[in-house]
Write a protein that holds these residues in place. Sequence first.
Motif, PDB file in Angstrom:
ATOM      1  N   LEU A  16       0.833  -1.201   0.000  1.00 20.99           N
ATOM      2  CA  LEU A  16       0.000   0.000   0.000  1.00 20.99           C
ATOM      3  C   LEU A  16       0.868   1.252   0.000  1.00 20.99           C
ATOM      4  O   LEU A  16       1.718   1.435   0.868  1.00 20.99           O
ATOM      5  CB  LEU A  16      -0.909   0.001   1.228  1.00 20.99           C
ATOM      6  N   SER A  17       0.637   2.104  -1.001  1.00 22.70           N
ATOM      7  CA  SER A  17       1.388   3.359  -1.069  1.00 22.70           C
ATOM      8  C   SER A  17       0.519   4.559  -0.733  1.00 22.70           C
ATOM      9  O   SER A  17       1.031   5.628  -0.436  1.00 22.70           O
ATOM     10  CB  SER A  17       1.961   3.548  -2.484  1.00 22.70           C
ATOM     11  N   GLY A  18      -0.814   4.386  -0.800  1.00 18.42           N
ATOM     12  CA  GLY A  18      -1.715   5.495  -0.560  1.00 18.42           C
ATOM     13  C   GLY A  18      -2.134   6.213  -1.818  1.00 18.42           C
ATOM     14  O   GLY A  18      -2.954   7.133  -1.770  1.00 18.42           O
ATOM     15  N   GLY A  19      -1.577   5.781  -2.979  1.00 23.09           N
ATOM     16  CA  GLY A  19      -1.988   6.361  -4.242  1.00 23.09           C
ATOM     17  C   GLY A  19      -3.312   5.784  -4.710  1.00 23.09           C
ATOM     18  O   GLY A  19      -3.900   4.912  -4.061  1.00 23.09           O
ATOM     19  N   VAL A  20      -3.775   6.245  -5.856  1.00 20.04           N
ATOM     20  CA  VAL A  20      -5.060   5.805  -6.385  1.00 20.04           C
ATOM     21  C   VAL A  20      -5.066   4.303  -6.632  1.00 20.04           C
ATOM     22  O   VAL A  20      -6.027   3.602  -6.281  1.00 20.04           O
ATOM     23  CB  VAL A  20      -5.389   6.549  -7.697  1.00 20.04           C
ATOM     24  N   ASP A  21      -3.990   3.789  -7.211  1.00 17.35           N
ATOM     25  CA  ASP A  21      -3.965   2.386  -7.613  1.00 17.35           C
ATOM     26  C   ASP A  21      -4.014   1.444  -6.419  1.00 17.35           C
ATOM     27  O   ASP A  21      -4.879   0.564  -6.341  1.00 17.35           O
ATOM     28  CB  ASP A  21      -2.711   2.106  -8.448  1.00 17.35           C
ATOM     29  N   SER A  22      -3.093   1.600  -5.492  1.00 19.96           N
ATOM     30  CA  SER A  22      -3.052   0.679  -4.358  1.00 19.96           C
ATOM     31  C   SER A  22      -4.242   0.894  -3.426  1.00 19.96           C
ATOM     32  O   SER A  22      -4.719  -0.054  -2.792  1.00 19.96           O
ATOM     33  CB  SER A  22      -1.736   0.821  -3.587  1.00 19.96           C
ATOM     34  N   SER A  23      -4.748   2.116  -3.342  1.00 18.56           N
ATOM     35  CA  SER A  23      -5.921   2.373  -2.502  1.00 18.56           C
ATOM     36  C   SER A  23      -7.156   1.689  -3.079  1.00 18.56           C
ATOM     37  O   SER A  23      -7.943   1.063  -2.356  1.00 18.56           O
ATOM     38  CB  SER A  23      -6.167   3.877  -2.369  1.00 18.56           C
ATOM     39  N   THR A  24      -7.341   1.811  -4.393  1.00 16.17           N
ATOM     40  CA  THR A  24      -8.455   1.125  -5.047  1.00 16.17           C
ATOM     41  C   THR A  24      -8.312  -0.380  -4.874  1.00 16.17           C
ATOM     42  O   THR A  24      -9.295  -1.083  -4.595  1.00 16.17           O
ATOM     43  CB  THR A  24      -8.500   1.493  -6.542  1.00 16.17           C
TER      44      THR A  24
END
Length: 539
Positions: A242-250
Amino acid sequence: MSQTPQTAPSGSERDHASGSSRPPAIVILDFGSQYSELIARRVRETEVFSLVMGYATTAAELKALAPKGIILSGGPSSVYEEGAPLCDPGLWDLGIPVLGVCYGMQLMVQQLGGSVVAAGRAEYGKAPLHVDDPVDLLTNVASGSTMWMSHGDSVEALPDGFVRLAHTDNTPEAAVANHARRLYGVQFHPEVVHSSGGMVMIRNFVYHICGCTPDWTTAAFIDEAIGEVRAQVGEKRVLLALSGGVDSSTLAFLLHQAIGDRLTCMFIDQGFMRKGEPEFLMEFFDQQFHINVEYINARERFISKLAGITDPEEKRKIIGTEFIRVFEEESRRLGPFDYLAQGTLYPDVIESAGTNVDPKTGERVAVKIKSHHNVGGLPKDLQFKLVEPLRRLFKDEVRKVGRSLGLPQEIVGRHPFPGPGLAIRILGEVTDDKLDILRDADLIVREEVRDAGLYDEIWQAFAVLLPVRSVGVMGDKRTYAYPIVLRCVSSEDGMTADWSRLPYDLLELISNRIVNEVRGVNRVVLDITSKPPGTIEWE
């Protein structure tokens, strides 16, 4: 669309690698064009499922897949050259509608008895299309519409049964068709945004010629992705990077919906995040949405690994490998985990794999632009099985999925942020001092762009720190400090981008704040390079 960092399989093997249980309504045969995945994306915009497969896919494999249409991509080769990539000639007799784009059109003409020669004058860029036959493929395409040309060869003679649909001032056969056999070709690229009537043609082909049904929706993707994850993972546990960006958050929301508490998110603070993001991330996921997130402070470990490293490709490899090593170590403490989930997207795979195709095998050749930390940076002795349900989506598709899953706009609307973080926005060696400078400058850029109401209109807005110094004067004293590069771009999918024309007063405000508030900076410059020839990130 590519599936591996080095080469992508052709034919049905490539389809199997997609991880999708849904058969494609439209198959794109890839001849090495930089736009092959973009064609698939345009088809998906019509809510029709498409897959990209190697050009060596046989007619028998295509018949078994039973798509409603086939698109032949462009490519860098000439059809008359020895060793040029060729499709199985049996596909012309399948009775399936075919649309050839650029090289794909030339191949269609050549294999069916026409001729293609080197053009007396190459044609690149925008050109008005003069419509001669406004039916079928060109229905509702206005004559004079702008089309994007990129070719050095032209059709000299059409095969029997083919007619001209359109021409340009430089290309007599710009669009052709055999209506009886439902075979169509265009010398331009309808899939790019520069082609004003391009989407009309794609819809004409997908709906009216192929008879496809618009059933590939965000809801359909979520349902199928959840089912595929459950089938792949079973009762095992999954660890998410998890990085907190759109991709990993989604991806976190998608996986949590699929497997619940068997998902553990691990946020590794490698020291390269934007200002305040680690704190924001932990509060958002752990406190607001009750998704289990393990925080790992590995700042000193990553910084030490990059000591003395200046080559950007080496930075990416080191960071990617170190990410996996930390995951492996921490998973043994928290685990066991059998699966590692990543928010890998199409552009990551495309840029890491390259787009050239081996004419002997039909596979993509690894001519990399740059490795991505979650693709080209993976070690060969990876101890996890990968779960990557988003790797067939573009960024805008991920945002739609995120909104459907209930992610708030403050997450879904965030600008893309590279996995290696600020480490690749500091050119040259990465140090703690440079990271502090860049964090402060980057925060100012994002604050002012947001306050100006432009944040949602811009694809990315960020700062870059250059490893040079220049002379300045501040407070009647000589300074010798770093320059900050302001990089703001507009894009639809990250594959191409143009620099954003920010208002002068906003540029002035950003420059004044950075120079006055950020220690060690005395100059701000603006990057006005498009992609291509540049990339969005500097490293």
